[in-house]
Motif scaffolding. Structure first.
Motif, PDB file in Angstrom:
ATOM      1  N   GLY A 186     -10.573  -1.574   1.802  1.00 37.73           N
ATOM      2  CA  GLY A 186      -9.785  -0.984   2.872  1.00 37.73           C
ATOM      3  C   GLY A 186      -8.445  -0.536   2.335  1.00 37.73           C
ATOM      4  O   GLY A 186      -8.124  -0.752   1.166  1.00 37.73           O
ATOM      5  N   PHE A 187      -7.643   0.073   3.185  1.00 36.37           N
ATOM      6  CA  PHE A 187      -6.359   0.613   2.744  1.00 36.37           C
ATOM      7  C   PHE A 187      -5.214  -0.277   3.207  1.00 36.37           C
ATOM      8  O   PHE A 187      -5.310  -0.945   4.248  1.00 36.37           O
ATOM      9  CB  PHE A 187      -6.192   2.029   3.277  1.00 36.37           C
ATOM     10  N   ILE A 188      -4.150  -0.296   2.451  1.00 38.21           N
ATOM     11  CA  ILE A 188      -2.981  -1.105   2.778  1.00 38.21           C
ATOM     12  C   ILE A 188      -1.722  -0.252   2.702  1.00 38.21           C
ATOM     13  O   ILE A 188      -1.689   0.775   2.010  1.00 38.21           O
ATOM     14  CB  ILE A 188      -2.843  -2.326   1.841  1.00 38.21           C
ATOM     15  N   ARG A 189      -0.687  -0.691   3.397  1.00 35.26           N
ATOM     16  CA  ARG A 189       0.579   0.025   3.409  1.00 35.26           C
ATOM     17  C   ARG A 189       1.514  -0.562   2.354  1.00 35.26           C
ATOM     18  O   ARG A 189       1.938  -1.709   2.464  1.00 35.26           O
ATOM     19  CB  ARG A 189       1.218  -0.064   4.799  1.00 35.26           C
ATOM     20  N   ILE A 190       1.803   0.247   1.344  1.00 30.53           N
ATOM     21  CA  ILE A 190       2.743  -0.183   0.299  1.00 30.53           C
ATOM     22  C   ILE A 190       4.002   0.672   0.365  1.00 30.53           C
ATOM     23  O   ILE A 190       5.095   0.183   0.623  1.00 30.53           O
ATOM     24  CB  ILE A 190       2.107  -0.087  -1.106  1.00 30.53           C
ATOM     25  N   ASP A 191       3.849   1.973   0.159  1.00 27.84           N
ATOM     26  CA  ASP A 191       4.995   2.891   0.192  1.00 27.84           C
ATOM     27  C   ASP A 191       5.251   3.465   1.581  1.00 27.84           C
ATOM     28  O   ASP A 191       6.217   4.189   1.786  1.00 27.84           O
ATOM     29  CB  ASP A 191       4.779   4.040  -0.798  1.00 27.84           C
ATOM     30  N   GLY A 192       4.364   3.181   2.514  1.00 31.47           N
ATOM     31  CA  GLY A 192       4.507   3.719   3.862  1.00 31.47           C
ATOM     32  C   GLY A 192       3.143   3.860   4.504  1.00 31.47           C
ATOM     33  O   GLY A 192       2.140   3.362   3.985  1.00 31.47           O
ATOM     34  N   ASN A 193       3.102   4.542   5.621  1.00 33.60           N
ATOM     35  CA  ASN A 193       1.837   4.700   6.321  1.00 33.60           C
ATOM     36  C   ASN A 193       1.498   6.169   6.502  1.00 33.60           C
ATOM     37  O   ASN A 193       2.352   7.050   6.401  1.00 33.60           O
ATOM     38  CB  ASN A 193       1.891   4.005   7.694  1.00 33.60           C
ATOM     39  N   GLY A 194       0.222   6.431   6.727  1.00 34.24           N
ATOM     40  CA  GLY A 194      -0.230   7.797   6.934  1.00 34.24           C
ATOM     41  C   GLY A 194      -1.124   8.290   5.816  1.00 34.24           C
ATOM     42  O   GLY A 194      -1.062   7.806   4.677  1.00 34.24           O
ATOM     43  N   ALA A 195      -1.947   9.282   6.132  1.00 34.35           N
ATOM     44  CA  ALA A 195      -2.912   9.822   5.183  1.00 34.35           C
ATOM     45  C   ALA A 195      -2.266  10.390   3.910  1.00 34.35           C
ATOM     46  O   ALA A 195      -2.766  10.149   2.800  1.00 34.35           O
ATOM     47  CB  ALA A 195      -3.769  10.890   5.865  1.00 34.35           C
ATOM     48  N   PRO A 196      -1.172  11.154   3.987  1.00 31.62           N
ATOM     49  CA  PRO A 196      -0.560  11.681   2.759  1.00 31.62           C
ATOM     50  C   PRO A 196      -0.093  10.580   1.805  1.00 31.62           C
ATOM     51  O   PRO A 196      -0.162  10.747   0.578  1.00 31.62           O
ATOM     52  CB  PRO A 196       0.633  12.495   3.277  1.00 31.62           C
ATOM     53  N   ILE A 197       0.378   9.460   2.370  1.00 36.68           N
ATOM     54  CA  ILE A 197       0.828   8.342   1.536  1.00 36.68           C
ATOM     55  C   ILE A 197      -0.358   7.718   0.812  1.00 36.68           C
ATOM     56  O   ILE A 197      -0.270   7.338  -0.366  1.00 36.68           O
ATOM     57  CB  ILE A 197       1.553   7.286   2.383  1.00 36.68           C
ATOM     58  N   VAL A 198      -1.487   7.610   1.512  1.00 37.64           N
ATOM     59  CA  VAL A 198      -2.705   7.072   0.891  1.00 37.64           C
ATOM     60  C   VAL A 198      -3.159   7.982  -0.245  1.00 37.64           C
ATOM     61  O   VAL A 198      -3.473   7.514  -1.350  1.00 37.64           O
ATOM     62  CB  VAL A 198      -3.824   6.914   1.936  1.00 37.64           C
ATOM     63  N   GLU A 199      -3.188   9.279   0.006  1.00 39.35           N
ATOM     64  CA  GLU A 199      -3.605  10.230  -1.034  1.00 39.35           C
ATOM     65  C   GLU A 199      -2.694  10.145  -2.254  1.00 39.35           C
ATOM     66  O   GLU A 199      -3.171  10.054  -3.397  1.00 39.35           O
ATOM     67  CB  GLU A 199      -3.590  11.652  -0.467  1.00 39.35           C
ATOM     68  N   GLU A 200      -1.395  10.160  -2.038  1.00 37.22           N
ATOM     69  CA  GLU A 200      -0.440  10.095  -3.148  1.00 37.22           C
ATOM     70  C   GLU A 200      -0.572   8.774  -3.893  1.00 37.22           C
ATOM     71  O   GLU A 200      -0.481   8.724  -5.125  1.00 37.22           O
ATOM     72  CB  GLU A 200       0.984  10.258  -2.606  1.00 37.22           C
ATOM     73  N   HIS A 217       0.455  -4.954   5.546  1.00 38.53           N
ATOM     74  CA  HIS A 217      -0.297  -4.452   6.696  1.00 38.53           C
ATOM     75  C   HIS A 217      -1.421  -3.528   6.235  1.00 38.53           C
ATOM     76  O   HIS A 217      -1.244  -2.742   5.294  1.00 38.53           O
ATOM     77  CB  HIS A 217       0.625  -3.680   7.638  1.00 38.53           C
ATOM     78  N   PRO A 218      -2.549  -3.576   6.885  1.00 34.57           N
ATOM     79  CA  PRO A 218      -3.607  -2.605   6.601  1.00 34.57           C
ATOM     80  C   PRO A 218      -3.207  -1.213   7.066  1.00 34.57           C
ATOM     81  O   PRO A 218      -2.334  -1.062   7.918  1.00 34.57           O
ATOM     82  CB  PRO A 218      -4.795  -3.123   7.420  1.00 34.57           C
ATOM     83  N   GLU A 219      -3.839  -0.216   6.515  1.00 34.13           N
ATOM     84  CA  GLU A 219      -3.709   1.165   6.976  1.00 34.13           C
ATOM     85  C   GLU A 219      -5.051   1.541   7.598  1.00 34.13           C
ATOM     86  O   GLU A 219      -6.029   1.794   6.888  1.00 34.13           O
ATOM     87  CB  GLU A 219      -3.375   2.096   5.811  1.00 34.13           C
TER      88      GLU A 219
END
Length: 333
Positions: A186-200, A217-219
């Motif tokens: 699953g995805f987690i929030r490290i640098d922030g939240n949102g799809a662009p942050i996950v991609e980067e 927190h999970p994303e």
């Protein structure tokens, strides 16, 4: 009496002063020569030591490759390349086979000849300086930057080859609970939240430091589009970024210079985690070589293989219980 004293008076001593000045000049020049030649030797020793330190630190990154013989071979090649970039050519005699040990350490030693200047006056034309350096794979990393915003259940390491991020179709679980079951990823929030942050974050890793014991927190969401672009379809995707790097095309030769080797966080389980308001605890980190993103079926899978890897970060004790394949390296000599 005065006439006698006049006849006995010392001669002019100005010539003696010239002799003393000349003698002191010789001594001063000698001391200056020692300082200059000594400084040259010290500088050469320092330069050589720094070159060897850089060589073994770089070479050690190859010591965790899957194939033991290839690992040792690549460690030597990298050490030689880095040393040469810093002005010193390492021979096979400088890197002995017994000093390159898979998943352990690499050691080099070298002696160079330095031309002297002032010492030539006394027949000494050159002098030798020697240095050695040893880099050792330390314990597992407990803190690092560059972590992908992906958390994997620790039970997946080291054999799981398919990481199903988000929800996966599981008919039995869906019948029991009335909803889809979570995947092992699953995805987690490290640098922030949102799809662009996950991609980067998948492309370049986190900018923030992540540590064992952190609760994040999970994303929520499957994030099919961002993963697809980050892994394969974007011009700067991790696979496209490695297309001209032959060693990155296989998990047996890939290392931390490969974008398609991502560092994922490990957690206990995704079961029971329902949304962004929950938290998951980081237990460790693992390198994962990405083969492809399979989004053709019901489940959206990152396909690849867990490998061992080395990167910069804070190192913990080997027996601390969070050893999942991502290590640090340090100089021990």
């Amino acid at each position: 009496m005065m006439r006698l004293l006049s006849n006995l008076k010392f001669r002019d001593e100005s010539g003696g002063v010239v002799v003393l000045v000349a003698l002191f000049m010789v001594i001063l020049l000698g001391l200056a020569g020692v300082a200059i030649d000594g400084g040259r030797l010290y500088f050469e020793k320092s330069k050589l030591q720094k070159a060897l330190d850089a060589a073994v630190l770089a070479g050690a990154h190859k010591l965790v490759l899957i194939d033991q013989n290839e690992s040792k071979k690549q460690a030597k090649i990298v050490a030689k390349d880095i040393s040469q970039e810093n002005g010193y050519e390492l021979s096979d005699a400088d890197i002995k086979d017994k000093d390159v040990v898979h998943k352990s350490h690499i050691r080099v030693e070298k002696t160079v000849t330095v031309p002297l200047t002032f010492a030539k006056v006394i027949g000494i034309n050159t002098a030798s300086v020697s240095a050695s350096a040893k880099a050792k794979i330390a314990g597992p990393l407990i803190s690092a930057r560059g972590i992908a915003p992906i958390a994997i259940e620790k039970s997946a390491v080291p054999t799981k080859a398919i990481l199903t991020c988000g929800e996966e179709e599981n008919e039995e679980e869906e019948k029991k609970s009335g909803k889809k079951s979570p995947g092992n990823c699953g995805f987690i929030r490290i640098d922030g939240n949102g799809a662009p942050i996950v991609e980067e974050g998948i492309k370049n890793g986190s900018k923030k430091k992540v540590s064992v014991g952190d609760e994040v927190h999970p994303e929520p969401g499957v994030m099919n589009g961002p993963i697809d672009k980050a892994v394969e379809t974007a011009v700067d995707s991790i696979i496209n970024s490695d297309k001209d790097k032959p060693h990155c095309q296989s998990p047996s030769t890939a290392d931390n210079s490969c974008k398609r080797v991502i560092y994922v966080a490990l957690i206990e389980t995704w079961a029971g985690v329902n949304g962004a308001s929950d938290k998951v605890k980081i237990l460790g980190f693992a390198p994962f070589w990405v083969k492809e993103y399979d989004n053709k079926g019901k489940n959206k899978n990152i396909v690849g293989q867990f490998i061992d890897g080395i990167t910069a970060g804070e190192v913990g004790e080997p027996s601390a219980g969070f050893n999942y394949g991502l290590y640090g390296v340090k100089l021990v000599e």
